[in-house]
Design a protein around this motif. Structure first.
Motif, PDB file in Angstrom:
ATOM      1  N   ALA A  52      37.875  99.158 -20.397  1.00 47.63           N
ATOM      2  CA  ALA A  52      38.916 100.154 -20.667  1.00 47.63           C
ATOM      3  C   ALA A  52      38.529 101.523 -20.125  1.00 47.63           C
ATOM      4  O   ALA A  52      39.394 102.298 -19.711  1.00 47.63           O
ATOM      5  CB  ALA A  52      39.181 100.236 -22.173  1.00 47.63           C
ATOM      6  N   SER A  53      37.238 101.823 -20.111  1.00 47.58           N
ATOM      7  CA  SER A  53      36.780 103.092 -19.538  1.00 47.58           C
ATOM      8  C   SER A  53      36.926 103.106 -18.021  1.00 47.58           C
ATOM      9  O   SER A  53      37.357 104.099 -17.432  1.00 47.58           O
ATOM     10  CB  SER A  53      35.313 103.339 -19.917  1.00 47.58           C
TER      11      SER A  53
ATOM     12  N   SER B 194      42.663 101.695 -19.138  1.00 44.47           N
ATOM     13  CA  SER B 194      43.736 100.856 -19.662  1.00 44.47           C
ATOM     14  C   SER B 194      43.234 100.067 -20.851  1.00 44.47           C
ATOM     15  O   SER B 194      42.281  99.287 -20.725  1.00 44.47           O
ATOM     16  CB  SER B 194      44.248  99.901 -18.583  1.00 44.47           C
ATOM     17  N   TRP B 195      43.870 100.260 -22.010  1.00 52.32           N
ATOM     18  CA  TRP B 195      43.467  99.489 -23.186  1.00 52.32           C
ATOM     19  C   TRP B 195      43.861  98.028 -23.047  1.00 52.32           C
ATOM     20  O   TRP B 195      43.221  97.144 -23.647  1.00 52.32           O
ATOM     21  CB  TRP B 195      44.054 100.081 -24.458  1.00 52.32           C
TER      22      TRP B 195
ATOM     23  N   LEU C 281      41.373  94.976 -23.695  1.00 53.61           N
ATOM     24  CA  LEU C 281      41.660  93.879 -24.622  1.00 53.61           C
ATOM     25  C   LEU C 281      41.428  92.530 -23.951  1.00 53.61           C
ATOM     26  O   LEU C 281      40.817  91.628 -24.534  1.00 53.61           O
ATOM     27  CB  LEU C 281      43.096  93.996 -25.122  1.00 53.61           C
ATOM     28  N   VAL C 282      41.897  92.388 -22.719  1.00 53.14           N
ATOM     29  CA  VAL C 282      41.689  91.140 -21.986  1.00 53.14           C
ATOM     30  C   VAL C 282      40.200  90.881 -21.774  1.00 53.14           C
ATOM     31  O   VAL C 282      39.714  89.753 -21.942  1.00 53.14           O
ATOM     32  CB  VAL C 282      42.422  91.184 -20.632  1.00 53.14           C
ATOM     33  N   ALA C 283      39.458  91.926 -21.435  1.00 56.52           N
ATOM     34  CA  ALA C 283      38.014  91.779 -21.226  1.00 56.52           C
ATOM     35  C   ALA C 283      37.318  91.362 -22.520  1.00 56.52           C
ATOM     36  O   ALA C 283      36.380  90.547 -22.489  1.00 56.52           O
ATOM     37  CB  ALA C 283      37.424  93.094 -20.719  1.00 56.52           C
TER      38      ALA C 283
ATOM     39  N   ASP D  45      40.230 104.065 -22.997  1.00 56.67           N
ATOM     40  CA  ASP D  45      41.598 104.341 -23.413  1.00 56.67           C
ATOM     41  C   ASP D  45      41.829 103.600 -24.732  1.00 56.67           C
ATOM     42  O   ASP D  45      41.671 102.382 -24.803  1.00 56.67           O
ATOM     43  CB  ASP D  45      42.572 103.842 -22.343  1.00 56.67           C
ATOM     44  N   ARG D  46      42.197 104.319 -25.783  1.00 56.43           N
ATOM     45  CA  ARG D  46      42.276 103.732 -27.119  1.00 56.43           C
ATOM     46  C   ARG D  46      43.631 103.077 -27.367  1.00 56.43           C
ATOM     47  O   ARG D  46      44.622 103.372 -26.696  1.00 56.43           O
ATOM     48  CB  ARG D  46      41.995 104.795 -28.180  1.00 56.43           C
ATOM     49  N   TYR D  47      43.662 102.196 -28.372  1.00 54.62           N
ATOM     50  CA  TYR D  47      44.914 101.556 -28.757  1.00 54.62           C
ATOM     51  C   TYR D  47      45.908 102.600 -29.262  1.00 54.62           C
ATOM     52  O   TYR D  47      45.552 103.441 -30.104  1.00 54.62           O
ATOM     53  CB  TYR D  47      44.678 100.538 -29.870  1.00 54.62           C
TER      54      TYR D  47
END
Length: 430
Positions: free
Chosen positions: A175-176, A180-181, A185-187, A244-246
């Protein structure tokens, strides 16, 4: 093997036709906690009142706080605990199991009495307390559901801690890098599945002791994430550890309801997924072909094999699914709660998730309630400091783990794991 036959087999293990022994462990524990409630929550308070603030901070609807006389309220709650304890003793003396709802209601009454006692002479922010409890419980619930999926199929999943931790690390890093959060999430899900693949390979394919494999995986993931955190993330946190946070999605109108609004209708995608996951797990486990096959290979793998169910393939799929669930929950640490990855960010919550699963008797709803109890225990020490309670900080830090020990020691004897859990299945051709 039908659903009804499997349910009867789970409820009636071999040897159950003999007269069941009296199991007094739960009633004795309830009696001890009732005595603590009486001595601490009733007799140690004077003529004080506890204010419960039910308004949402910054909300459009503001209500007056609820005021309770501390001693009288806790006396009434303690009477309720005593009634439940007597009922538990009568059930045990009659050689009948103590229903799980008795323990759940008792725990709720005890927690309320604890809040009233700690908040004596102060103001208790109920909305903050409940939303904080839900936030801390969320990854534990995901960990418990991950353990449930694996263990119901016969694989002991001690690696929940490693799955959560790998999900937290992968989500923060990706995400960093991508800002992209969604990618994070997928990672996290992929990382959890990879850890589960290692667990499945050694425990299912190569028949290695499952508990040992789980512990080793946890240690490897802990060491690897610590190494990458200190060597990579710490070198450039702005690039590698500023994910990037939820986003928080609030439902208009409903989110303004006092207490329930912020708790149920103003959350991130992970919490909303949690609300759907638990009832979905109940339905799938007890009312679907997948659930019947999962429980069959966890209870009677040989019988399942004889009717054409591929035992090891079913276990492989379930273990991989458990990793996806745990990875999803692990992402909440970095993209939801903290906003960055830190060394040992999960702090042993995977083991607490496993304790919640045992405490909840391998049932989705009961395991969730147990996880919420542990989340409340973690949040309680913050509440105690907020209201100015004169309690040792060292004792407060121990509360979640004390609750875990009491839960496992007190109730594990009444919980029956899936009969084939931890036992590798060796097919006839090998």
């Amino acid at each position: 093997m039908t659903n009804d036959q499997l349910t009867r087999a789970e409820a009636a293990p071999a040897g159950s036709e003999t007269l069941a022994p009296r199991k007094l462990k739960t009633p004795i524990l309830l009696a001890v906690f009732s005595l603590i409630a009486l001595l601490a929550f009733v007799f140690t308070v004077g003529d004080q009142s506890t204010q419960i603030d039910i308004s949402n901070r910054g909300g459009t609807i503001q209500l007056d706080p609820l005021v309770f006389p501390t001693m009288l309220t806790n006396a009434v709650l303690t009477v309720g605990m005593v009634v439940l304890t007597v009922f538990a003793f009568l059930r045990s003396l009659a050689r009948q199991p103590v229903p799980i709802w008795v323990t759940a209601v008792f725990a709720a009454l005890w927690a309320i009495a604890l809040i009233i006692w700690v908040g004596a002479g102060a103001n208790v922010p109920l909305t903050w307390l409940l939303t904080g409890t839900l936030a801390l419980s969320t990854p534990i619930v995901f960990g418990s559901m991950a353990g449930l999926v694996a263990e119901r199929s016969g694989v002991v999943n001690i690696a929940i801690e490693g799955q959560l931790l790998s999900g937290a690390f992968a989500s923060a890093l990706v995400a960093s890098l991508t800002n992209s959060w969604v990618a994070g999430l997928v990672a996290a899900i992929v990382a959890g599945v990879l850890i589960s693949a290692i667990l499945a390979l050694f425990s299912i394919t190569y028949w290695v002791e499952q508990v040992v494999v789980g512990v080793v995986i946890n240690m490897i993931v802990l060491g690897l994430t610590d190494f990458l955190y200190s060597g990579l993330m710490s070198s450039d946190p702005q690039r590698y550890n500023s994910p990037d946070r939820y986003p928080t999605w609030s439902i208009p109108g409903l989110s303004e309801i006092p207490v329930l609004g912020p708790l149920l209708f103003s959350n991130t995608i992970v919490v909303y997924a949690l609300f759907l996951l638990v009832p979905f797990m109940v339905f799938m486990l007890f009312n679907s072909k997948w659930g019947i096959r999962t429980r069959a290979v966890g209870e009677h793998p040989k019988a399942a094999d004889t009717v054409g169910i591929n035992v090891n393939a079913t276990r492989w799929r379930n273990v991989l699914l458990s990793g996806a669930i745990a990875g999803f929950g692990g992402s909440y640490y970095t993209l939801g709660l903290v906003g960055a990855f830190g060394s040992e960010v999960t702090s042993g919550q995977g083991y607490i998730a496993l304790a919640a699963l045992i405490f909840g008797r391998w049932h989705p709803v009961y395991a969730t309630l147990a996880a919420i109890l542990f989340g409340f225990a973690s949040n309680f020490r913050t509440l105690a400091s907020q209201v100015g309670a004169d309690l040792p900080t060292e004792l407060m830090a121990m509360v979640p783990y004390i609750v875990t020990v009491f839960a496992v020691v007190g109730f594990v004897g009444q919980s029956r794991a899936p009969a084939a859990s931890g036992t590798p299945y060796i097919t006839q051709g090998r």
